[in-house]
Design a protein around this motif. Sequence first.
Motif, PDB file in Angstrom:
ATOM      1  N   LEU A  48       0.833  -1.207   0.000  1.00 63.94           N
ATOM      2  CA  LEU A  48       0.000   0.000   0.000  1.00 63.94           C
ATOM      3  C   LEU A  48       0.867   1.256   0.000  1.00 63.94           C
ATOM      4  O   LEU A  48       0.615   2.207  -0.749  1.00 63.94           O
ATOM      5  N   GLY A  49       1.899   1.255   0.863  1.00 63.66           N
ATOM      6  CA  GLY A  49       2.800   2.402   0.910  1.00 63.66           C
ATOM      7  C   GLY A  49       3.522   2.608  -0.405  1.00 63.66           C
ATOM      8  O   GLY A  49       3.694   3.747  -0.870  1.00 63.66           O
ATOM      9  N   VAL A  50       3.933   1.494  -1.041  1.00 64.54           N
ATOM     10  CA  VAL A  50       4.636   1.584  -2.328  1.00 64.54           C
ATOM     11  C   VAL A  50       3.717   2.135  -3.409  1.00 64.54           C
ATOM     12  O   VAL A  50       4.070   3.076  -4.138  1.00 64.54           O
ATOM     13  N   PHE A  51       2.531   1.554  -3.530  1.00 65.21           N
ATOM     14  CA  PHE A  51       1.628   1.916  -4.617  1.00 65.21           C
ATOM     15  C   PHE A  51       1.038   3.320  -4.469  1.00 65.21           C
ATOM     16  O   PHE A  51       0.774   3.995  -5.458  1.00 65.21           O
ATOM     17  N   VAL A  52       0.825   3.738  -3.219  1.00 66.74           N
ATOM     18  CA  VAL A  52       0.129   5.000  -2.998  1.00 66.74           C
ATOM     19  C   VAL A  52       1.077   6.187  -2.866  1.00 66.74           C
ATOM     20  O   VAL A  52       0.807   7.267  -3.385  1.00 66.74           O
TER      21      VAL A  52
END
Length: 408
Positions: free
Chosen positions: A243-247
């Motif tokens: 989630l942190g990577v994609f967002v």
Amino acid sequence: MAIGINWKAFGPGILIASAAIGGSHLIASTQAGALYGWQLAIIILLANFFKYPFFRFATDYAYETGESLIAGYAKKSKFYLWAFFILSMISGMISTGAVVLLTAVILSYMLPFELSTVVLSAVMVVTSWALLIFGHFRMLDNVTKWIIILLTVTTILAVIIAGAKAPPPAHDFVAVSPFNMAGLSFIIALMGWMPTPLEFSVISSVWTAKKIRDDHPTHEQGLLDFNVGYLSSAILALFFLALGVFVQYGTGQEIAMQGSAYIGQLINMYTNTIGEWSRGLVTFIAFLCMFGTIITCVDGYGRANAECFALISGHKSTGKITSFWTTVTAITGFGLITFFMGQMATLLKFAMISAFVTAPIFAYLNYSLIKSHGKKCSPMMNIYAICGIVFLAGFTVLFLLQFFQIIG
């Protein structure tokens, strides 16, 4: 021998997963992905891998002896019992206060009206306390299973959506490596609560001993419960990293490091990426994470402290003693919020780092207890445990050397 899958046998392992999916996953894992992309996935895997045998030993010990690790500490030495009791009271207050505050912040995003963080924190404390006091362990056991199921489904859905619509990195974005002395404190904090503080292995053994007395699961069923819960929390940690990577990773936006501020930033940046409609979904995921952690923290620390108190005072542990220490854990956690509102981010990081620094001690105690009670470790498990102690101790020494400025 085939292992019968019995829904009622699941409990302590799922509770550990619920305790894990809080500060370590929602905050630390997503921040790790936002700041460093996929680079810290290896650290998450290593922390879960090397802590595994000591959580496993807690389950084995409870089934081998019918009692918790706390009772084992008491037999080993009163010093160990007192050391755990003091650490548990302090950690319980800090951890409970931190997760209650974070949950209150998330709740504020869900409500159509404004209430102060202190009031919302009080609501969370009273709600979780009431669930535990009036529902007792059975309520916790049943509610947590549904929280984990809902959390897993919604988290996977969110990651799939975010991955499909993730923005490309900013044109001037430059990747930063965490593998240096500057990033060491973040890595230590990440591993401290990954998947959860190692002291929760002791709390897990308390839950397991209770489960054995109430429902009489077999050792094989208990190990299935433990492995499912532990593996689930490890996999979900990687999903939150994703989630942190994609967002956020590579967007050029400054990442807020304070826990409460980061939650708002994560929700806002997420909705800006995939649409305003997702705000409720993301907020709901975050709320499930933290509320599950509140009830497991309050029950776990309360139950562990009650057993410590009973062994120290020579009294039999009763429901009234457990309720008393559960109440103490809830009240002191809330008290910390009211007195240190502006410093909770510092306290949260301190709790995560101190959890890792003390991890080698609990790892050794669990290893020595399981060996001293005749549990035959296979040669591979024996080597595995020793490697785990070396890994935890090595990083602890490295951090302490940097902290005292012996190395730069």
